[in-house]
Scaffold this motif. Structure first.
Motif, short mmCIF file in Angstrom:
data_model
loop_
_atom_site.label_atom_id
_atom_site.label_comp_id
_atom_site.label_asym_id
_atom_site.label_seq_id
_atom_site.Cartn_x
_atom_site.Cartn_y
_atom_site.Cartn_z
N LEU A 96 0.60 -1.19 -0.01
CA LEU A 96 -0.17 -0.08 -0.04
C LEU A 96 0.85 1.37 0.05
O LEU A 96 0.33 2.18 -0.55
CB LEU A 96 -1.08 -0.13 1.13
CG LEU A 96 -1.68 -1.29 1.21
CD1 LEU A 96 -2.81 -1.07 2.47
CD2 LEU A 96 -2.68 -1.36 0.11
N LEU A 97 2.02 1.16 0.66
CA LEU A 97 2.94 2.27 0.63
C LEU A 97 3.39 2.46 -0.78
O LEU A 97 3.53 3.64 -1.26
CB LEU A 97 4.16 2.01 1.62
CG LEU A 97 5.29 3.19 1.55
CD1 LEU A 97 4.71 4.54 2.00
CD2 LEU A 97 6.29 2.89 2.71
N ALA A 98 3.58 1.44 -1.39
CA ALA A 98 4.36 1.48 -3.02
C ALA A 98 3.25 2.15 -3.70
O ALA A 98 3.52 2.95 -4.62
CB ALA A 98 4.59 0.13 -3.39
N LEU A 99 1.79 1.86 -3.34
CA LEU A 99 0.62 2.33 -4.29
C LEU A 99 0.76 3.86 -3.98
O LEU A 99 0.47 4.47 -5.08
CB LEU A 99 -0.67 1.68 -3.80
CG LEU A 99 -1.69 1.77 -4.81
CD1 LEU A 99 -1.47 1.49 -6.07
CD2 LEU A 99 -2.98 1.22 -3.99
N LEU A 100 0.82 4.24 -2.83
CA LEU A 100 0.81 5.62 -2.33
C LEU A 100 1.87 6.41 -3.15
O LEU A 100 1.83 7.57 -3.87
CB LEU A 100 1.08 5.92 -0.77
CG LEU A 100 -0.24 5.67 -0.30
CD1 LEU A 100 -0.03 5.85 1.38
CD2 LEU A 100 -1.26 6.77 -0.29
N LEU A 101 3.12 5.71 -3.56
CA LEU A 101 4.15 6.45 -4.01
C LEU A 101 4.08 6.59 -5.58
O LEU A 101 4.17 7.53 -6.12
CB LEU A 101 5.62 5.65 -4.22
CG LEU A 101 5.96 5.53 -2.50
CD1 LEU A 101 7.15 4.81 -2.52
CD2 LEU A 101 6.36 6.91 -1.92
N VAL A 102 3.14 5.48 -6.12
CA VAL A 102 2.87 5.53 -7.52
C VAL A 102 1.83 6.69 -7.64
O VAL A 102 1.88 7.51 -8.61
CB VAL A 102 2.26 4.20 -8.02
CG1 VAL A 102 1.61 4.57 -9.17
CG2 VAL A 102 3.05 3.24 -8.12
N GLY A 103 1.04 6.81 -6.44
CA GLY A 103 -0.02 7.79 -6.57
C GLY A 103 0.55 9.44 -6.73
O GLY A 103 -0.08 10.31 -7.36
N ILE A 104 1.54 9.60 -5.95
CA ILE A 104 2.37 10.83 -5.96
C ILE A 104 2.88 11.26 -7.51
O ILE A 104 2.51 12.23 -7.96
CB ILE A 104 3.61 10.84 -5.07
CG1 ILE A 104 3.02 10.50 -3.56
CG2 ILE A 104 4.47 12.07 -5.33
CD1 ILE A 104 4.25 10.37 -2.31
N GLY A 105 3.44 10.39 -8.10
CA GLY A 105 3.91 10.55 -9.26
C GLY A 105 2.76 10.75 -10.32
O GLY A 105 3.11 11.79 -11.21
N LEU A 106 1.79 10.06 -10.37
CA LEU A 106 0.62 10.60 -11.26
C LEU A 106 -0.19 11.61 -10.80
O LEU A 106 -0.58 12.67 -11.72
CB LEU A 106 -0.56 9.34 -10.98
CG LEU A 106 -0.21 7.91 -11.49
CD1 LEU A 106 -1.29 6.95 -11.48
CD2 LEU A 106 0.19 8.20 -13.11
N ALA A 107 -0.22 12.13 -9.57
CA ALA A 107 -0.80 13.40 -9.27
C ALA A 107 -0.15 14.50 -9.42
O ALA A 107 -0.67 15.48 -9.66
CB ALA A 107 -1.25 13.25 -7.47
N ALA A 108 1.07 14.28 -9.53
CA ALA A 108 2.06 15.51 -9.53
C ALA A 108 1.80 15.98 -10.84
O ALA A 108 2.19 17.25 -11.28
CB ALA A 108 3.51 15.07 -9.52
N ARG A 109 1.38 15.15 -12.00
CA ARG A 109 1.23 15.94 -13.24
C ARG A 109 0.07 16.59 -13.45
O ARG A 109 0.08 17.43 -14.55
CB ARG A 109 1.19 14.41 -14.12
CG ARG A 109 2.14 13.58 -14.50
CD ARG A 109 1.99 12.19 -14.98
NE ARG A 109 1.32 12.64 -16.39
CZ ARG A 109 0.11 12.05 -16.66
NH1 ARG A 109 -0.62 11.49 -15.45
NH2 ARG A 109 -0.51 12.20 -17.73
N VAL A 110 -0.75 16.45 -12.45
CA VAL A 110 -2.19 17.42 -12.75
C VAL A 110 -2.63 18.23 -11.50
O VAL A 110 -3.29 19.13 -11.75
CB VAL A 110 -3.15 16.33 -12.81
CG1 VAL A 110 -3.25 15.40 -14.26
CG2 VAL A 110 -3.51 15.32 -11.73
#
Length: 221
Positions: A136-150
């Motif tokens: 779940l921590l890894a999923l949060l890190l992926v989310g950071i990368g995706l959110a940073a674009r928008v």
């Protein structure tokens, strides 16, 4: 019954008073999120209302499990958190990445493959099962990368949630390890910290939705 947590030394009801009481933190987080939502716009914000409700469900499952120690409620506790994770990631994909049903399905397939691959290399049951939460921590890190674009503000919220969650994992892992030193254990801190994580996630999503709506209104005007 083998104790799952330091505070529980025997089977039966109310053997974990601190762990049980700290589970109420999820209700506080859910209520604080719910207050920010507009009742008159239920149809437009049904997914955000769902996230707030699922936070309360996590709290209810946690309170029941720690109050009773009944084995099957342990799985209900995990299922409630799992439901929140599934719902939040789906809302995240729709609201931030603007994916349709097909795109969400593909994204979820890739997510499931990635999490499964990560889980195979982790000792999931170490430290009272804390290892099982690392994906779940890894999923949060992926989310950071995706959110940073928008939405950089949302990305910062996810970064904050990740930091709190990392601390929560450490606290959870220490519960049984420090049992001789801390008689009541540290699992109650896990509840407080993860309730904070869920609130930061939902609060950030609410702000993101408002930002998108404001941008849409400005573009239309």
């Amino acid at each position: 019954m083998t104790p799952y947590y330091c505070e529980r030394t025997a089977p039966g009801w109310f053997a974990e008073p601190l762990n049980t009481a700290s589970g109420l933190a999820y209700f506080v987080a859910a209520w604080q999120s719910w207050k920010q939502l507009e009742r008159a716009r239920w149809r437009e914000q049904w997914d955000l209302h769902l996230l707030a409700a699922l936070m309360a469900a996590v709290g209810l499952a946690a309170v029941l499990w720690h109050a009773s120690g009944i084995a099957w409620l342990h799985w209900l506790d995990r299922a409630a958190l799992g439901a929140f994770v599934i719902a939040y990631w789906s809302v995240f994909l729709v609201r931030t990445q603007r994916l349709g049903p097909g795109g969400v399905s593909i994204a979820w397939l890739l997510t499931a493959i990635g999490l499964a691959a990560l889980a195979t290399g982790l000792p999931l049951e170490v430290f009272g099962g804390t290892g099982g939460y690392v994906p779940l921590l890894a999923l949060l890190l992926v989310g950071i990368g995706l959110a940073a674009r928008v939405d950089r503000r949302l990305a910062r919220d996810l970064l904050l949630a990740s930091a709190i969650f990392l601390l929560a994992l450490v606290v959870r892992a220490l519960d049984l390890m420090l049992c001789d030193w801390a008689v009541v254990g540290t699992h109650w801190l896990w509840h407080l910290l993860t309730a904070g994580v869920l609130f930061v996630l939902v609060d950030g999503m609410i702000r993101h939705v408002r930002l998108r709506e404001m941008q849409a209104a400005q573009a239309a005007g």
